[in-house]
Design an enzyme around this catalytic site. Structure first.
Site, PDB file in Angstrom:
ATOM      1  N   ASP A  59       0.850  -1.203   0.000  1.00  0.00           N
ATOM      2  CA  ASP A  59       0.000   0.000   0.000  1.00  0.00           C
ATOM      3  C   ASP A  59       0.882   1.249   0.000  1.00  0.00           C
ATOM      4  O   ASP A  59       1.095   1.868   1.043  1.00  0.00           O
ATOM      5  CB  ASP A  59      -0.894  -0.079   1.256  1.00  0.00           C
ATOM      6  CG  ASP A  59      -1.794   1.121   1.434  1.00  0.00           C
ATOM      7  OD1 ASP A  59      -2.006   1.879   0.481  1.00  0.00           O
ATOM      8  OD2 ASP A  59      -2.312   1.289   2.565  1.00  0.00           O
ATOM      9  N   ARG A 211      -6.359  -2.761  13.517  1.00  0.00           N
ATOM     10  CA  ARG A 211      -6.379  -2.889  14.979  1.00  0.00           C
ATOM     11  C   ARG A 211      -7.329  -3.925  15.570  1.00  0.00           C
ATOM     12  O   ARG A 211      -6.988  -4.521  16.600  1.00  0.00           O
ATOM     13  CB  ARG A 211      -6.610  -1.506  15.600  1.00  0.00           C
ATOM     14  CG  ARG A 211      -5.375  -0.613  15.431  1.00  0.00           C
ATOM     15  CD  ARG A 211      -5.680   0.846  15.555  1.00  0.00           C
ATOM     16  NE  ARG A 211      -6.490   1.311  14.434  1.00  0.00           N
ATOM     17  CZ  ARG A 211      -6.932   2.554  14.302  1.00  0.00           C
ATOM     18  NH1 ARG A 211      -6.640   3.449  15.220  1.00  0.00           N
ATOM     19  NH2 ARG A 211      -7.648   2.889  13.252  1.00  0.00           N
TER      20      ARG A 211
HETATM   21  O1  C5P Z   1      -6.682  -0.334  12.316  1.00  0.00           O
HETATM   22  P1  C5P Z   1      -7.680  -0.155  11.199  1.00  0.00           P
HETATM   23  O2  C5P Z   1      -8.570  -1.382  10.990  1.00  0.00           O
HETATM   24  O3  C5P Z   1      -8.468   1.123  11.312  1.00  0.00           O
HETATM   25  O4  C5P Z   1      -6.752  -0.057   9.895  1.00  0.00           O
HETATM   26  C1  C5P Z   1      -7.269   0.206   8.639  1.00  0.00           C
HETATM   27  C2  C5P Z   1      -6.154   0.242   7.634  1.00  0.00           C
HETATM   28  O5  C5P Z   1      -6.695   0.671   6.377  1.00  0.00           O
HETATM   29  C3  C5P Z   1      -5.034   1.217   7.952  1.00  0.00           C
HETATM   30  O6  C5P Z   1      -3.809   0.675   7.414  1.00  0.00           O
HETATM   31  C4  C5P Z   1      -5.429   2.475   7.232  1.00  0.00           C
HETATM   32  O7  C5P Z   1      -4.326   3.267   6.865  1.00  0.00           O
HETATM   33  C5  C5P Z   1      -6.095   1.894   5.979  1.00  0.00           C
HETATM   34  N1  C5P Z   1      -7.042   2.781   5.304  1.00  0.00           N
HETATM   35  C6  C5P Z   1      -8.163   3.302   5.935  1.00  0.00           C
HETATM   36  N2  C5P Z   1      -9.013   4.137   5.249  1.00  0.00           N
HETATM   37  C7  C5P Z   1      -8.768   4.436   3.964  1.00  0.00           C
HETATM   38  C8  C5P Z   1      -7.649   3.924   3.320  1.00  0.00           C
HETATM   39  C9  C5P Z   1      -6.797   3.090   4.022  1.00  0.00           C
HETATM   40  O8  C5P Z   1      -8.416   3.012   7.087  1.00  0.00           O
HETATM   41  N3  C5P Z   1      -9.617   5.190   3.315  1.00  0.00           N
END
Ligand code: C5P
Length: 232
Positions: A59, A211
């Site tokens: 990513d 998370r």
């Molecule tokens: O910890 P969590 O489940 O919130 O992580 C979501 C992942 O998806 C992170 O790596 C975050 O940077 C990514 N992401 C996001 N929203 C977006 C694009 C990417 O949460 N629109």
């Protein structure tokens, strides 16, 4: 590739990442490596995780002139990742150049997914900072259509947008959706969330979960729960 759960390995070192992945002694999850880990450890972290048998979504969200993106994508294709991404805002020409660069000599290539508008960008900042007057939904769908025209495989979007993207770009156009939380879990800083089961119902192809798995007391159990809810 079918539906899958991708674990966002948002760690800042190889040591923490490998300690986390060591817990998975059975099924090897599909993992997302983002800028933080890639910039900390370099391409060797990709090779090492790949050698352990994981599929990888790299990513790095490329956005530059077409020639630079093409050459950078050629480098990433040799890293043998399974999925990577770029900003649709770089234009159709940039996305076409990315496909050219990513395609290996034998005609195969990793999946290429576009970021439309970041979820951190709201309509007000789009209007004031970027001088884009259209409603954000329209902009997101237009960028998704541009990605399809350029030959990309899909977009990163909110699970709430996945149905609409499939409606505009077809069922085969992939939706990769973060913002997933268990019904009884912490939402954290995500604003618009869905459970894995809801994401499945709405037609997400891949969910990206950080998370709820990485910070769980038992990450393997949390991952298996996600898989059970999303894939069944
Ligand atoms: O910890 P969590 O489940 O919130 O992580 C979501 C992942 O998806 C992170 O790596 C975050 O940077 C990514 N992401 C996001 N929203 C977006 C694009 C990417 O949460 N629109």
């Amino acid at each position: 590739m079918g539906k899958d759960v991708i674990i966002a390995c948002d760690f800042d070192s190889k040591q923490k990442t490998l300690a986390f992945l060591d817990k998975f002694t059975g099924r090897k999850p599909f993992v997302k490596i983002g800028m933080e880990l890639f910039y900390a450890e370099g391409p060797s972290i990709v090779r090492e995780i790949k050698a352990r048998g994981h599929k990888i979504f790299l990513d790095l969200k490329l956005h530059d002139i077409p020639n630079t993106v093409k050459k950078s994508m050629a480098v990433l294709s040799h890293l043998d990742v399974d999925m990577t991404n770029l900003h649709a805002g770089g234009t159709v020409r940039m996305m076409q150049a990315a496909i050219e660069g990513l395609t290996r000599e034998d005609g195969t290539r990793p999946l290429l997914i576009a970021v439309t508008q970041l979820t951190s960008t709201d309509e007000e900042s789009m209007r004031n900072d970027l001088l884009i007057e259209k409603p954000i939904d329209e902009v997101v769908m237009h960028y998704a259509e541009n990605a399809k025209i350029a030959g990309l495989d899909g977009v990163v979007c909110s699970p709430l947008e996945a149905g609409k993207v499939h409606g505009r770009c077809g069922e085969k156009f992939l939706t990769v959706t973060p913002g997933v939380r268990f019904a009884d879990g912490d939402v954290g800083d995500q604003k618009r969330v869905m459970t894995p089961a809801e994401a499945k119902r709405i037609g997400s192809d891949y969910i990206v979960v950080g998370r709820p798995i990485t910070a769980a007391e038992d990450p393997v159990a949390a991952y298996e729960r996600c898989v059970a809810e999303f894939i069944g």
